[in-house]
Structure formats: structure tokens, C-alpha cells
Write a protein that holds these residues in place. Structure first.
Motif, PDB file in Angstrom:
ATOM      1  N   GLY A   1      23.013  51.387  14.394  1.00 49.02           N
ATOM      2  CA  GLY A   1      23.521  50.073  14.020  1.00 49.02           C
ATOM      3  C   GLY A   1      22.445  49.143  13.493  1.00 49.02           C
ATOM      4  O   GLY A   1      21.274  49.245  13.846  1.00 49.02           O
ATOM      5  N   THR A   2      22.865  48.212  12.631  1.00 50.78           N
ATOM      6  CA  THR A   2      21.966  47.212  12.080  1.00 50.78           C
ATOM      7  C   THR A   2      22.623  45.847  12.182  1.00 50.78           C
ATOM      8  O   THR A   2      23.807  45.702  11.894  1.00 50.78           O
ATOM      9  CB  THR A   2      21.646  47.511  10.598  1.00 50.78           C
ATOM     10  OG1 THR A   2      21.067  48.808  10.503  1.00 50.78           O
ATOM     11  CG2 THR A   2      20.690  46.480  10.016  1.00 50.78           C
TER      12      THR A   2
ATOM     13  N   ASN B   1      22.235  49.114  19.439  1.00 47.42           N
ATOM     14  CA  ASN B   1      23.267  49.829  20.189  1.00 47.42           C
ATOM     15  C   ASN B   1      24.248  48.794  20.734  1.00 47.42           C
ATOM     16  O   ASN B   1      23.919  48.041  21.651  1.00 47.42           O
ATOM     17  CB  ASN B   1      22.630  50.629  21.331  1.00 47.42           C
ATOM     18  CG  ASN B   1      23.643  51.420  22.115  1.00 47.42           C
ATOM     19  OD1 ASN B   1      24.734  50.964  22.413  1.00 47.42           O
ATOM     20  ND2 ASN B   1      23.260  52.637  22.460  1.00 47.42           N
ATOM     21  N   VAL B   2      25.450  48.752  20.173  1.00 51.81           N
ATOM     22  CA  VAL B   2      26.431  47.741  20.550  1.00 51.81           C
ATOM     23  C   VAL B   2      26.956  47.958  21.970  1.00 51.81           C
ATOM     24  O   VAL B   2      27.309  47.000  22.659  1.00 51.81           O
ATOM     25  CB  VAL B   2      27.586  47.675  19.522  1.00 51.81           C
ATOM     26  CG1 VAL B   2      28.475  48.899  19.610  1.00 51.81           C
ATOM     27  CG2 VAL B   2      28.377  46.395  19.690  1.00 51.81           C
TER      28      VAL B   2
ATOM     29  N   HIS C   1      27.295  42.726  12.382  1.00 54.41           N
ATOM     30  CA  HIS C   1      26.880  44.039  12.854  1.00 54.41           C
ATOM     31  C   HIS C   1      27.454  45.145  11.976  1.00 54.41           C
ATOM     32  O   HIS C   1      28.659  45.226  11.768  1.00 54.41           O
ATOM     33  CB  HIS C   1      27.356  44.233  14.303  1.00 54.41           C
ATOM     34  CG  HIS C   1      27.092  45.587  14.842  1.00 54.41           C
ATOM     35  ND1 HIS C   1      28.063  46.372  15.393  1.00 54.41           N
ATOM     36  CD2 HIS C   1      25.950  46.308  14.912  1.00 54.41           C
ATOM     37  CE1 HIS C   1      27.536  47.510  15.796  1.00 54.41           C
ATOM     38  NE2 HIS C   1      26.264  47.497  15.505  1.00 54.41           N
ATOM     39  N   ASP C   2      26.577  45.990  11.473  1.00 53.72           N
ATOM     40  CA  ASP C   2      26.966  47.201  10.746  1.00 53.72           C
ATOM     41  C   ASP C   2      26.768  48.372  11.699  1.00 53.72           C
ATOM     42  O   ASP C   2      25.638  48.785  11.942  1.00 53.72           O
ATOM     43  CB  ASP C   2      26.098  47.361   9.504  1.00 53.72           C
ATOM     44  CG  ASP C   2      26.426  48.613   8.707  1.00 53.72           C
ATOM     45  OD1 ASP C   2      27.296  49.389   9.135  1.00 53.72           O
ATOM     46  OD2 ASP C   2      25.793  48.812   7.662  1.00 53.72           O
ATOM     47  N   PRO C   3      27.841  48.915  12.269  1.00 50.50           N
ATOM     48  CA  PRO C   3      27.682  49.965  13.280  1.00 50.50           C
ATOM     49  C   PRO C   3      27.153  51.289  12.740  1.00 50.50           C
ATOM     50  O   PRO C   3      26.603  52.089  13.489  1.00 50.50           O
ATOM     51  CB  PRO C   3      29.093  50.132  13.847  1.00 50.50           C
ATOM     52  CG  PRO C   3      30.001  49.621  12.800  1.00 50.50           C
ATOM     53  CD  PRO C   3      29.232  48.568  12.050  1.00 50.50           C
ATOM     54  N   THR C   4      27.303  51.540  11.442  1.00 52.03           N
ATOM     55  CA  THR C   4      26.902  52.826  10.877  1.00 52.03           C
ATOM     56  C   THR C   4      25.650  52.751  10.019  1.00 52.03           C
ATOM     57  O   THR C   4      25.144  53.789   9.601  1.00 52.03           O
ATOM     58  CB  THR C   4      28.028  53.392  10.001  1.00 52.03           C
ATOM     59  OG1 THR C   4      28.225  52.503   8.887  1.00 52.03           O
ATOM     60  CG2 THR C   4      29.323  53.547  10.772  1.00 52.03           C
TER      61      THR C   4
ATOM     62  N   SER D   1      19.864  54.915  18.069  1.00 51.72           N
ATOM     63  CA  SER D   1      21.059  54.264  17.540  1.00 51.72           C
ATOM     64  C   SER D   1      20.938  54.012  16.042  1.00 51.72           C
ATOM     65  O   SER D   1      19.840  53.983  15.494  1.00 51.72           O
ATOM     66  CB  SER D   1      21.300  52.938  18.265  1.00 51.72           C
ATOM     67  OG  SER D   1      21.615  53.176  19.613  1.00 51.72           O
TER      68      SER D   1
END
Length: 118
Positions: A104-105, A92-93, A48-51, A102
Motif C-alpha cells: 500500500g501507498t 499496511n492498512v 490510500h492506494d492498497p495495491t 506490504s
């Protein structure tokens, strides 16, 4: 009372098999594992890449996870020959759902059955 706001979120699914995936969690066992990650029942792994700004590092982590933590093996694999890649954007985590608002990716990597064996 009727619902006035429509929920525009979608469940988080594996892009390879369309199965529901669990939320990403902390990964143990390697200096390269900086991002939350998980796996699917179809053998795909994801990070997970939050940004949505750390794509290279997150992809490398997912590839390294798919290669069993072996950096030499991971660097010897070829996309579309040894493994397939897919991305799930707008993740969206907090809610473990896809949300249009969101950033994230999720980066997915799945080794192919006939892929390179080192």
C-alpha cells in the motif's frame, strides 16, 4: 523468555510534520472519492492506494480533497507552487503501520499558505 523475532514495522506518520496520523477511512460526498482517505493536523490530506497500482486516481482524489472537492480548482493548482506532494510506501492498512512486506501507498497533498485562491 527473550523475544526472538524483531518487529520491523514502523508507525504511520505524516511526511510533512511527522505527526501520527489516523487510519484512512471512507470519504463521503463525492463521486471521485473511491479510496479510503484521511487528514493530518498540519492540513495535509491523504488517500490510500492498497495495491500501489492506482497512483493517478489516488493522487487525483487527494488533490481534489485538498481543493475542497472543487475539480476546477484542483486542476488549476500547480505542484511546488500551490501544493506539496509526498508519498508513504509499504503501508499496511490492517495494522496501520509501515511494513516491509506490504504494498500500500499513502498519497499526501498539502496546500501551501500562499497558494492559488480561486
Amino acid at each position: 523468555m527473550p523475544k526472538l523475532v524483531r518487529d520491523r514495522t514502523l508507525p504511520a506518520l505524516c511526511p510533512f510534520c511527522r505527526a501520527a496520523i489516523g487510519p484512512p477511512g471512507e470519504v463521503e460526498g463525492g463521486e471521485w472519492y473511491d479510496f479510503a482517505a484521511g487528514s493530518c493536523t498540519c492540513r495535509a490530506v491523504f488517500a490510500h492506494d492498497p495495491t500501489a497500482r492506482n497512483g493517478g486516481a489516488v493522487f487525483l482524489q487527494a488533490l481534489l480533497m485538498a481543493a475542497g472537492g472543487d475539480m476546477d480548482r484542483a486542476m488549476g493548482l500547480a505542484e511546488n507552487v500551490d501544493y506539496d506532494v509526498a508519498y508513504v510506501q509499504k503501508y499496511n492498512v490492517e495494522h496501520h503501520r509501515l511494513d516491509p512486506n506490504s504494498f500500500g501507498t499513502l498519497y499526501f497533498v498539502r496546500l501551501r499558505e500562499g497558494g492559488k485562491r480561486l
